[in-house]
Design a protein around this motif. Structure first.
Motif, PDB file in Angstrom:
ATOM      1  N   SER A  72      -3.054 -25.649   8.652  1.00 33.01           N
ATOM      2  CA  SER A  72      -2.753 -24.557   7.728  1.00 33.01           C
ATOM      3  C   SER A  72      -3.301 -24.782   6.329  1.00 33.01           C
ATOM      4  O   SER A  72      -3.451 -25.909   5.858  1.00 33.01           O
ATOM      5  CB  SER A  72      -1.240 -24.395   7.650  1.00 33.01           C
ATOM      6  OG  SER A  72      -0.864 -23.671   6.514  1.00 33.01           O
ATOM      7  N   SER A  73      -3.531 -23.668   5.630  1.00 33.77           N
ATOM      8  CA  SER A  73      -3.972 -23.714   4.239  1.00 33.77           C
ATOM      9  C   SER A  73      -2.818 -24.066   3.302  1.00 33.77           C
ATOM     10  O   SER A  73      -3.024 -24.206   2.110  1.00 33.77           O
ATOM     11  CB  SER A  73      -4.557 -22.365   3.837  1.00 33.77           C
ATOM     12  OG  SER A  73      -3.588 -21.349   4.012  1.00 33.77           O
ATOM     13  N   LYS A 100      -9.194 -28.429   1.940  1.00 35.93           N
ATOM     14  CA  LYS A 100      -7.759 -28.726   2.031  1.00 35.93           C
ATOM     15  C   LYS A 100      -7.439 -30.084   1.430  1.00 35.93           C
ATOM     16  O   LYS A 100      -6.527 -30.220   0.625  1.00 35.93           O
ATOM     17  CB  LYS A 100      -7.311 -28.750   3.506  1.00 35.93           C
ATOM     18  CG  LYS A 100      -7.125 -27.415   4.140  1.00 35.93           C
ATOM     19  CD  LYS A 100      -6.844 -27.581   5.641  1.00 35.93           C
ATOM     20  CE  LYS A 100      -7.589 -26.531   6.409  1.00 35.93           C
ATOM     21  NZ  LYS A 100      -7.719 -26.836   7.824  1.00 35.93           N
TER      22      LYS A 100
ATOM     23  N   MET B 152      -6.596 -17.905   1.442  1.00 32.84           N
ATOM     24  CA  MET B 152      -5.746 -18.870   2.144  1.00 32.84           C
ATOM     25  C   MET B 152      -5.506 -18.323   3.545  1.00 32.84           C
ATOM     26  O   MET B 152      -6.004 -17.270   3.877  1.00 32.84           O
ATOM     27  CB  MET B 152      -4.379 -18.970   1.466  1.00 32.84           C
ATOM     28  CG  MET B 152      -4.317 -19.828   0.261  1.00 32.84           C
ATOM     29  SD  MET B 152      -2.594 -19.907  -0.327  1.00 32.84           S
ATOM     30  CE  MET B 152      -1.876 -21.099   0.806  1.00 32.84           C
ATOM     31  N   SER B 154      -5.200 -20.007   7.324  1.00 29.22           N
ATOM     32  CA  SER B 154      -6.299 -20.484   8.174  1.00 29.22           C
ATOM     33  C   SER B 154      -6.729 -19.437   9.200  1.00 29.22           C
ATOM     34  O   SER B 154      -7.918 -19.326   9.491  1.00 29.22           O
ATOM     35  CB  SER B 154      -5.895 -21.788   8.861  1.00 29.22           C
ATOM     36  OG  SER B 154      -4.746 -21.596   9.665  1.00 29.22           O
ATOM     37  N   VAL B 170     -11.213 -22.576   3.262  1.00 30.50           N
ATOM     38  CA  VAL B 170      -9.753 -22.494   3.316  1.00 30.50           C
ATOM     39  C   VAL B 170      -9.240 -22.867   1.928  1.00 30.50           C
ATOM     40  O   VAL B 170      -9.310 -24.021   1.524  1.00 30.50           O
ATOM     41  CB  VAL B 170      -9.172 -23.442   4.375  1.00 30.50           C
ATOM     42  CG1 VAL B 170      -7.644 -23.492   4.253  1.00 30.50           C
ATOM     43  CG2 VAL B 170      -9.557 -22.989   5.765  1.00 30.50           C
ATOM     44  N   GLU B 171      -8.790 -21.875   1.197  1.00 30.46           N
ATOM     45  CA  GLU B 171      -8.251 -22.162  -0.128  1.00 30.46           C
ATOM     46  C   GLU B 171      -6.758 -22.448  -0.037  1.00 30.46           C
ATOM     47  O   GLU B 171      -6.161 -22.310   1.022  1.00 30.46           O
ATOM     48  CB  GLU B 171      -8.537 -20.996  -1.074  1.00 30.46           C
ATOM     49  CG  GLU B 171     -10.028 -20.804  -1.361  1.00 30.46           C
ATOM     50  CD  GLU B 171     -10.693 -22.054  -1.958  1.00 30.46           C
ATOM     51  OE1 GLU B 171      -9.973 -22.917  -2.514  1.00 30.46           O
ATOM     52  OE2 GLU B 171     -11.926 -22.187  -1.845  1.00 30.46           O
ATOM     53  N   GLY B 172      -6.161 -22.843  -1.145  1.00 30.16           N
ATOM     54  CA  GLY B 172      -4.741 -23.192  -1.156  1.00 30.16           C
ATOM     55  C   GLY B 172      -3.992 -22.405  -2.205  1.00 30.16           C
ATOM     56  O   GLY B 172      -4.560 -21.563  -2.918  1.00 30.16           O
ATOM     57  N   GLU B 258     -13.129 -23.225  10.830  1.00 23.68           N
ATOM     58  CA  GLU B 258     -13.155 -22.174   9.812  1.00 23.68           C
ATOM     59  C   GLU B 258     -14.259 -21.153  10.087  1.00 23.68           C
ATOM     60  O   GLU B 258     -14.320 -20.113   9.445  1.00 23.68           O
ATOM     61  CB  GLU B 258     -13.353 -22.795   8.412  1.00 23.68           C
ATOM     62  CG  GLU B 258     -12.219 -23.739   8.040  1.00 23.68           C
ATOM     63  CD  GLU B 258     -12.455 -24.499   6.746  1.00 23.68           C
ATOM     64  OE1 GLU B 258     -13.253 -24.036   5.903  1.00 23.68           O
ATOM     65  OE2 GLU B 258     -11.850 -25.577   6.584  1.00 23.68           O
TER      66      GLU B 258
END
Lengths: 146, 428
Positions: A72-73, A100, B152, B154, B170-172, B258
């Motif tokens: 997961s992000s 990540k 964000m 995934s 994939v950003e946060g 991704e």
């Protein structure tokens, strides 16, 4: 068995700085990538992913040696919360760069290195004492006896 | 990193404290990656809502300063509290922990639901679009091929890159906060065309058609290629949005995929050769009957067949999926000891309400949920020990997060089992 004349084996290696700083702690090593959200508990820094080889073990205060991040992000947000809860690793050494792990290391704010000149999984075992000087790009490993 | 004069002015504080903090984070993040510069983005999807138990102490009474404190700390990684201005570029909220209409059924503390309402108004005032779904591409945020995004989630990232041909890493939580305020994100990874080619080949030796089979193929793919970029050969059936949504969500759960290419289906791979940009094809990974069966079995994390809860809609259901669930439940009643929650974006729920699907599902004893899912909210009906789901992603995460036993199967198997009150699925 260790005797007074045996010197502990010391190994040094170099890497690229991801996040600066210095730390010295016991190593926790896994060759499996780690999920943040859904893979760890931010309460105690333990791995909760069901089939993970570190399942049930905590990285809090350890030098976490691992390939990198997966899943997961929410990775950075969970390691961010570990910092706020005092359950973050003392330092991180990883081999596979992703957004990540990069963002996660930045917000965890612990010394972090990657791009090593040697195989960290060959050289470091769980229980070894590892000193990370991320500003100098230096890792010093003192092998655990036995 | 090389910054433009405008980016430097943001970093120096000429555009306000919040943008200075945002640029500081983007600089630290870009340097950690080894990026050389930033790229402009006008499409940000992130997690900004401040209504989880863990942030409650930061929010205080839920006044603007409390929400500024949460955004500063958790969305910008700033130790100082700064005033958060309006987002500079289009920005949307992804999935949240609370369904604003079903929070009692979820078992959410009413004070937290009230806080989420306040948080949404705070964010709306700053231009954050409250889509509140893991699938923004189902409700109007559909970037074009080549568009630079900062997303964000995934399962949304893999869809954005692979199916739409837009470009995002994939950003946060922190990088999307900074991107919304600055319209910038590190130019690294999948933003760069040279990094978008396939580097692994998966060859299908079995038919993949039903949605559940696409989920299983995705789950297999993630384990096999981890973070790599697979291309597929031997596809037997044309997929659709729903199937690739499930496939990608699974591949991004068991691994970190991704971007993938499906020749003739996804936009950057007209042919298998094009997916590899003319490079020699690698030795194929075979997905045959044996691999398929092993992956199905790997998704079963349960032994007890008495079923307490069925979860559908991860990633959030499309309107076609809502229609299918209603069709399966028409005139039927789920078992009194089993709960059924069906998850869909609020915008799609409105169409489901209007089409009568919600009524059919509710009359059968089910609940239609929006804004959230059990893995995000960590909320299940009381006393649940055994769950079933049609989502490989949810089957992967929910047992780990909530310590329940989990079965995985097709939507038909899940609905039939909800009616029977016991898991009827078999691995063929």
């Amino acid at each position: 068995m260790s005797t007074a004349t045996d010197k502990p084996q010391v190994i040094t290696l170099r890497g690229r700085r991801v996040v600066g700083g210095k730390a010295r702690a016991e190593a926790l090593v896994t060759t499996q990538t780690i999920s943040g959200w859904g893979g760890i508990s931010e309460k105690d820094g333990s791995v909760i992913e069901l089939h993970h080889e570190l399942h049930g073990q905590s990285f809090a205060g350890k030098v976490l040696v691992f390939p990198g991040a997966k899943g997961s992000s929410g990775w950075s947000a969970y390691f961010h919360m570990c910092r706020l809860n005092g359950t973050a690793p003392a330092a991180m050494l990883f081999t596979r760069m992703t957004t990540k792990i990069a963002l996660g290391a930045v917000v965890t704010r612990v010394p972090t290195l990657t791009d090593f000149d040697a195989d960290i999984f060959e050289l470091i075992d769980t229980g070894d004492t590892v000193e990370v000087d991320a500003d100098a790009g230096l890792v010093t490993i003192t092998k655990a006896p036995g | 990193m090389q910054l433009t004069d405008f980016e430097k002015s943001m970093l120096d504080g000429a555009q306000g404290d919040a943008k200075a903090r945002a640029m500081d984070l983007l600089l630290r993040y870009g340097e950690a990656l080894g990026a050389e510069r930033l790229v402009e983005t006008r499409n940000v999807a992130g997690a900004f809502n401040a209504s989880t138990p863990s942030v409650r102490h930061m929010v205080g009474d839920g006044d603007e300063e409390g929400f500024d404190r949460v955004f500063s700390g958790l969305n910008l990684d700033s130790d100082d509290v700064v005033d958060i201005p309006r987002m500079t570029v289009p920005t949307c909220q992804l999935i949240t922990g609370i369904d604003m209409e079903n929070h009692e059924t979820q078992g959410v503390d009413p004070a937290l639901a009230e806080l989420q309402g306040k948080s949404e108004r705070y964010l709306g005032k700053r231009g954050v679009n409250m889509m509140c779904t893991c699938t923004p591409y189902q409700v109007g945020n559909v970037p074009l091929q080549g568009e630079h995004c900062a997303w964000m989630e995934s399962s949304a990232v893999i869809y954005c890159n692979s199916v739409l041909g837009a470009r995002t890493n994939v950003e946060g939580k922190e990088s999307t906060g900074a991107a919304g305020l600055t319209g910038r994100i590190p130019y690294w990874g999948l933003h760069m065309p040279e990094n978008r080619n396939a580097n692994r080949l998966i060859r299908l030796d079995v038919e993949v058609d039903d949605m559940s089979e696409w989920g299983v193929l995705g789950y297999f793919t993630g384990f096999e290629v981890e973070e790599d970029q697979p291309a597929f050969d031997g596809l037997t059936h044309q997929p659709d949005l729903m199937k690739l949504k499930h496939f990608g969500a699974a591949a991004a759960s068991s691994g970190g995929v991704e971007l993938y290419h499906m020749p003739g289906i996804t936009p950057e791979a007209p042919t298998l050769e094009a997916a590899f940009a003319g490079a020699a094809l690698p030795a194929p990974i075979i997905y045959g009957a044996k691999e398929r069966k092993r992956t199905w079995e790997r998704l079963q994390n349960a032994t007890d067949r008495k079923l307490d809860f069925v979860m559908l809609g991860c990633p959030h259901n499309s309107i076609e999926q809502m229609s299918r669930v209603a069709e399966l439940l028409e005139g039927r009643r789920i078992h009194p000891d089993t709960a059924l929650w069906v998850h869909t974006p609020r915008a799609i729920r409105q169409v489901a309400d209007r089409s009568g699907y919600t009524e059919v599902i509710e009359r059968a004893g089910g609940v239609v949920m929006s804004d959230t899912c059990p893995s995000i909210s960590r909320k299940l009906p009381k006393g649940v020990r055994v769950i079933a789901t049609d989502s490989a992603k949810q089957a992967h995460y929910l047992p780990a997060i909530t310590k329940v036993q989990g079965w995985f199967g097709s939507v038909e198997q899940c609905v039939e089992s909800a009616v029977a009150g016991e898991w009827l699925g078999v691995v063929r």
